[in-house]
Design an enzyme around this catalytic site. Sequence first.
Site, mmCIF file in Angstrom:
data_model
loop_
_atom_site.group_PDB
_atom_site.id
_atom_site.type_symbol
_atom_site.label_atom_id
_atom_site.label_comp_id
_atom_site.label_asym_id
_atom_site.label_seq_id
_atom_site.Cartn_x
_atom_site.Cartn_y
_atom_site.Cartn_z
ATOM 1 N N GLN A 76 43.125 85.942 119.595
ATOM 2 C CA GLN A 76 42.785 84.611 120.063
ATOM 3 C C GLN A 76 43.647 83.560 119.356
ATOM 4 O O GLN A 76 44.852 83.707 119.271
ATOM 5 C CB GLN A 76 41.282 84.379 119.842
ATOM 6 C CG GLN A 76 40.403 85.128 120.831
ATOM 7 C CD GLN A 76 40.360 84.474 122.196
ATOM 8 O OE1 GLN A 76 40.573 83.273 122.352
ATOM 9 N NE2 GLN A 76 40.088 85.282 123.233
ATOM 10 N N THR A 78 44.956 81.260 116.091
ATOM 11 C CA THR A 78 45.080 81.237 114.637
ATOM 12 C C THR A 78 45.994 80.079 114.241
ATOM 13 O O THR A 78 46.611 79.441 115.085
ATOM 14 C CB THR A 78 45.589 82.570 114.069
ATOM 15 O OG1 THR A 78 45.355 82.601 112.658
ATOM 16 C CG2 THR A 78 47.074 82.778 114.339
ATOM 17 N N HIS A 80 49.145 78.826 111.597
ATOM 18 C CA HIS A 80 50.226 79.139 110.665
ATOM 19 C C HIS A 80 50.662 77.840 110.000
ATOM 20 O O HIS A 80 50.735 76.793 110.649
ATOM 21 C CB HIS A 80 51.429 79.747 111.384
ATOM 22 C CG HIS A 80 51.149 81.029 112.089
ATOM 23 N ND1 HIS A 80 50.676 82.146 111.442
ATOM 24 C CD2 HIS A 80 51.258 81.366 113.404
ATOM 25 C CE1 HIS A 80 50.533 83.125 112.312
ATOM 26 N NE2 HIS A 80 50.867 82.679 113.509
ATOM 27 N N CYS A 175 40.508 83.091 115.044
ATOM 28 C CA CYS A 175 40.551 84.379 115.741
ATOM 29 C C CYS A 175 39.480 84.470 116.820
ATOM 30 O O CYS A 175 39.101 85.569 117.241
ATOM 31 C CB CYS A 175 40.452 85.547 114.760
ATOM 32 S SG CYS A 175 41.730 85.513 113.485
#
Length: 213
Positions: A76, A78, A80, A175
Amino acid sequence: MTAAAADVVTRSLGRTDYATTWRAMQEFTAARTPATPDEIWLTEHPPIYTLGLAGRREHLLRDNGIPTLKVDRGGQITYHGPGQLVAYLLFDLKRRGTGIRALVRAIEASVVEWLDSMGISAYGKPSAPGVYVRVAGMEAKIAALGLKVRNGCTYHGLALNVAMDLAPFADIDPCGYKGLAVTQLADLGVVRTVDEAGRELAPLLASRIREIA
């Protein structure tokens, strides 16, 4: 910087643009032959949210100005950002005679082994890929996994929180799980740079993945 460990080449890329690196992974995978060595790419990215193939935008709870990109990995949504180690895993599963589930378990086991060496107890979950720890009695995710398999070869990989601003995770369901807590090495009392974490973790990843071949 490039390092070779048996049949796996590790490349330390420094900080890179997400979309540029994603395209490079696709190009590498499309061009590889049965003789192409497997590679691990170590990097970190400027702030960005990524949505997997099945990712739903309702898991982005509010607009905070961070760009969002739909990509071709599993999983799904996320986040970064700087201070997070991203390890892209470009492996030929067909040549190694193994499957994606075994690869995921090997990745998780590598992170668990590495964290254990620093006195951190961690575990994977077959029902929700990634690596988790207990913080004040509550489960928290420290590493997320998302992979793509094309023609028997993988790309995308692992994102491990080292020493970053975790605030952007509060604006998503990490997620896809509402209320999922996230944590990082720095909050568990471990001091590492992203480069140091990559140098320590990459050989464990290569070794564990080699064992499942």
